[in-house]
Scaffold this active site. Structure first.
Site, PDB file in Angstrom:
ATOM      1  N   ASP A  73       0.821  -1.203   0.000  1.00 12.05           N
ATOM      2  CA  ASP A  73       0.000   0.000   0.000  1.00 12.05           C
ATOM      3  C   ASP A  73       0.863   1.265   0.000  1.00 12.05           C
ATOM      4  O   ASP A  73       0.487   2.290  -0.575  1.00 12.05           O
ATOM      5  CB  ASP A  73      -0.926   0.006   1.215  1.00 12.05           C
ATOM      6  CG  ASP A  73      -2.076  -0.983   1.061  1.00 12.05           C
ATOM      7  OD1 ASP A  73      -2.278  -1.491  -0.053  1.00 12.05           O
ATOM      8  OD2 ASP A  73      -2.769  -1.241   2.066  1.00 12.05           O
ATOM      9  N   GLY A  74       2.032   1.200   0.661  1.00 14.49           N
ATOM     10  CA  GLY A  74       2.928   2.352   0.661  1.00 14.49           C
ATOM     11  C   GLY A  74       3.392   2.725  -0.731  1.00 14.49           C
ATOM     12  O   GLY A  74       3.509   3.908  -1.065  1.00 14.49           O
TER      13      GLY A  74
ATOM     14  N   ASN B 195      -3.727   9.016   2.354  1.00 15.46           N
ATOM     15  CA  ASN B 195      -4.131   8.458   3.641  1.00 15.46           C
ATOM     16  C   ASN B 195      -4.377   9.539   4.690  1.00 15.46           C
ATOM     17  O   ASN B 195      -5.484   9.684   5.187  1.00 15.46           O
ATOM     18  CB  ASN B 195      -3.065   7.493   4.170  1.00 15.46           C
ATOM     19  CG  ASN B 195      -3.350   6.046   3.824  1.00 15.46           C
ATOM     20  OD1 ASN B 195      -4.375   5.726   3.225  1.00 15.46           O
ATOM     21  ND2 ASN B 195      -2.443   5.170   4.192  1.00 15.46           N
TER      22      ASN B 195
ATOM     23  N   ARG C  83      -3.439  19.724  24.227  1.00 12.22           N
ATOM     24  CA  ARG C  83      -2.068  19.267  24.447  1.00 12.22           C
ATOM     25  C   ARG C  83      -2.093  17.774  24.181  1.00 12.22           C
ATOM     26  O   ARG C  83      -2.850  17.026  24.815  1.00 12.22           O
ATOM     27  CB  ARG C  83      -1.605  19.569  25.875  1.00 12.22           C
ATOM     28  CG  ARG C  83      -1.505  21.046  26.180  1.00 12.22           C
ATOM     29  CD  ARG C  83      -1.011  21.289  27.597  1.00 12.22           C
ATOM     30  NE  ARG C  83       0.409  20.945  27.734  1.00 12.22           N
ATOM     31  CZ  ARG C  83       0.865  19.963  28.489  1.00 12.22           C
ATOM     32  NH1 ARG C  83       0.012  19.194  29.185  1.00 12.22           N
ATOM     33  NH2 ARG C  83       2.159  19.722  28.566  1.00 12.22           N
TER      34      ARG C  83
ATOM     35  N   ASP D 180       0.080  14.285  21.806  1.00 11.44           N
ATOM     36  CA  ASP D 180       1.253  13.840  21.049  1.00 11.44           C
ATOM     37  C   ASP D 180       1.152  14.233  19.580  1.00 11.44           C
ATOM     38  O   ASP D 180       2.131  14.105  18.847  1.00 11.44           O
ATOM     39  CB  ASP D 180       1.399  12.323  21.150  1.00 11.44           C
ATOM     40  CG  ASP D 180       2.013  11.886  22.473  1.00 11.44           C
ATOM     41  OD1 ASP D 180       2.296  12.769  23.311  1.00 11.44           O
ATOM     42  OD2 ASP D 180       2.208  10.677  22.664  1.00 11.44           O
TER      43      ASP D 180
ATOM     44  N   THR E 262      -8.214   3.202   7.737  1.00 13.53           N
ATOM     45  CA  THR E 262      -7.762   1.874   8.154  1.00 13.53           C
ATOM     46  C   THR E 262      -6.251   1.838   8.356  1.00 13.53           C
ATOM     47  O   THR E 262      -5.668   0.760   8.483  1.00 13.53           O
ATOM     48  CB  THR E 262      -8.166   0.806   7.115  1.00 13.53           C
ATOM     49  OG1 THR E 262      -7.758   1.236   5.813  1.00 13.53           O
ATOM     50  CG2 THR E 262      -9.663   0.573   7.131  1.00 13.53           C
TER      51      THR E 262
ATOM     52  N   LEU F 268      -6.638   4.418  12.432  1.00 17.30           N
ATOM     53  CA  LEU F 268      -7.235   3.275  13.119  1.00 17.30           C
ATOM     54  C   LEU F 268      -6.407   2.890  14.344  1.00 17.30           C
ATOM     55  O   LEU F 268      -6.953   2.585  15.407  1.00 17.30           O
ATOM     56  CB  LEU F 268      -7.339   2.095  12.152  1.00 17.30           C
ATOM     57  CG  LEU F 268      -7.986   0.821  12.693  1.00 17.30           C
ATOM     58  CD1 LEU F 268      -9.436   1.055  13.065  1.00 17.30           C
ATOM     59  CD2 LEU F 268      -7.871  -0.310  11.667  1.00 17.30           C
ATOM     60  N   SER F 269      -5.093   2.923  14.215  1.00 16.32           N
ATOM     61  CA  SER F 269      -4.215   2.583  15.336  1.00 16.32           C
ATOM     62  C   SER F 269      -4.376   3.561  16.497  1.00 16.32           C
ATOM     63  O   SER F 269      -4.162   3.192  17.655  1.00 16.32           O
ATOM     64  CB  SER F 269      -2.755   2.574  14.875  1.00 16.32           C
ATOM     65  OG  SER F 269      -2.549   1.624  13.855  1.00 16.32           O
TER      66      SER F 269
END
Length: 294
Positions: free
Chosen positions: A72-73, A146, A174, A176, A187, A191-192
């Site tokens: 996919d990359g 993406n 605030r 990350d 996805t 998703l992660s």
């Protein structure tokens, strides 16, 4: 029905499996009487190929179809280069997931033959444009199929920022970082980070905070026509980064504004006739099978 006469091939470098698949694909396409064109970077590791070679940018101008061999990359990178000329893209999976590159190597000849015979599904996917402004001047630009991600880079400190949607203040945070994803990207990294899965046909954008310093912060889904503005706090001492599809990166300074909106051009993505989005999710994400199935 498109007539695919001039067919370009793009492949992931550094993989003998990809090269073997490209050789098979090249032989098959030539047997079918097609004019095969290789991207110049992959052609360098295929000595004696005897084919025309062009840059990825020019490939979009002269090809009727581009086939990407990789994961996919690989298709993400090709999509950004091929979206403007609107050349259709077909993916053969030589990666780990295969949400976008959905033809297996063992079915290459069968599925590609169906496409050449006009038996395929065509869908469009929108991309995002991202701009970084400093003092009213644009200092960085990128696009993503993406997601666009604001993150601290090598620093382990949180980022402070304000989020505006269509000019309206949404919140200050605030965290990350912040992920802004398309349905295609829902996805992936989104998703992660706890974001929802969105069907690719949705005209929507999801905004997902990354480990926010508040329990009430949740992902939000907005119209695909929305314009998002992220103001990096001028009080920060770190310089966060903006990443597009995890492949293109540029650095922000405190006080910069990141603007994200839908790109005017859309990717034309080809699938086999038996393409089933829910089956792909079920297989790739380990969803349960039917009751009673072993």
């Amino acid at each position: 029905m498109d007539s695919f006469r001039n067919i370009g091939i793009i492949g992931r470098l550094g993989s003998t499996q990809v090269l073997d698949t490209i050789r098979r694909l090249k032989t098959f396409l030539l047997q079918r009487g097609r004019n095969v064109i290789l991207e110049n970077t992959i052609a360098e590791v295929l000595p004696g190929h005897g084919l025309q070679t062009v840059s990825r940018k020019l490939m979009g101008e002269i090809c009727d179809l581009v086939i990407v061999v990789g994961g996919d990359g690989s298709l993400l990178g090709a999509a950004r280069a091929l979206v403007r000329p609107r050349v259709p893209v077909l993916g053969i999976n030589r990666g780990k997931l295969g949400f976008l590159t959905d033809i297996r190597p063992d079915e290459l000849e069968t599925k590609v033959a169906e496409v050449l015979d006009g038996q395929y599904l065509m869908e469009t996917r929108f991309l995002l444009d991202a701009f970084v402004e400093r003092g009213g001047e644009m200092i960085g630009q990128g696009d993503a199929l993406n997601d666009v991600v604001l993150h601290p880079g090598k620093s382990t400190r949180m980022i402070e920022f304000e989020l505006y949607i269509d000019g309206q203040f949404v919140c200050s945070q605030r965290a990350d970082g912040l992920i802004v994803a398309t349905p295609t990207g829902s996805t992936a990294y989104s998703l992660s980070a706890g974001g929802p899965i969105m069907h690719p046909k949705l005209d929507a954008i999801v905004v997902v905070p990354m480990y926010p310093h508040t329990l009430s912060s949740r992902p939000i889904v907005v119209s695909g026509d929305s314009t998002l503005s992220i103001l990096v706090s001028p009080n920060m001492t770190i310089y966060p980064q903006v990443s597009c599809d995890g492949q293109n990166h540029f650095t922000c300074a405190p006080g910069d504004t990141v603007t994200i909106q839908k790109k005017p051009h859309k990717l034309r993505l080809i699938h086999p006739l038996d393409h089933n989005y829910y089956e792909i999710c079920r297989t790739k994400l380990g969803w349960g099978s039917r009751l009673g199935d072993d």
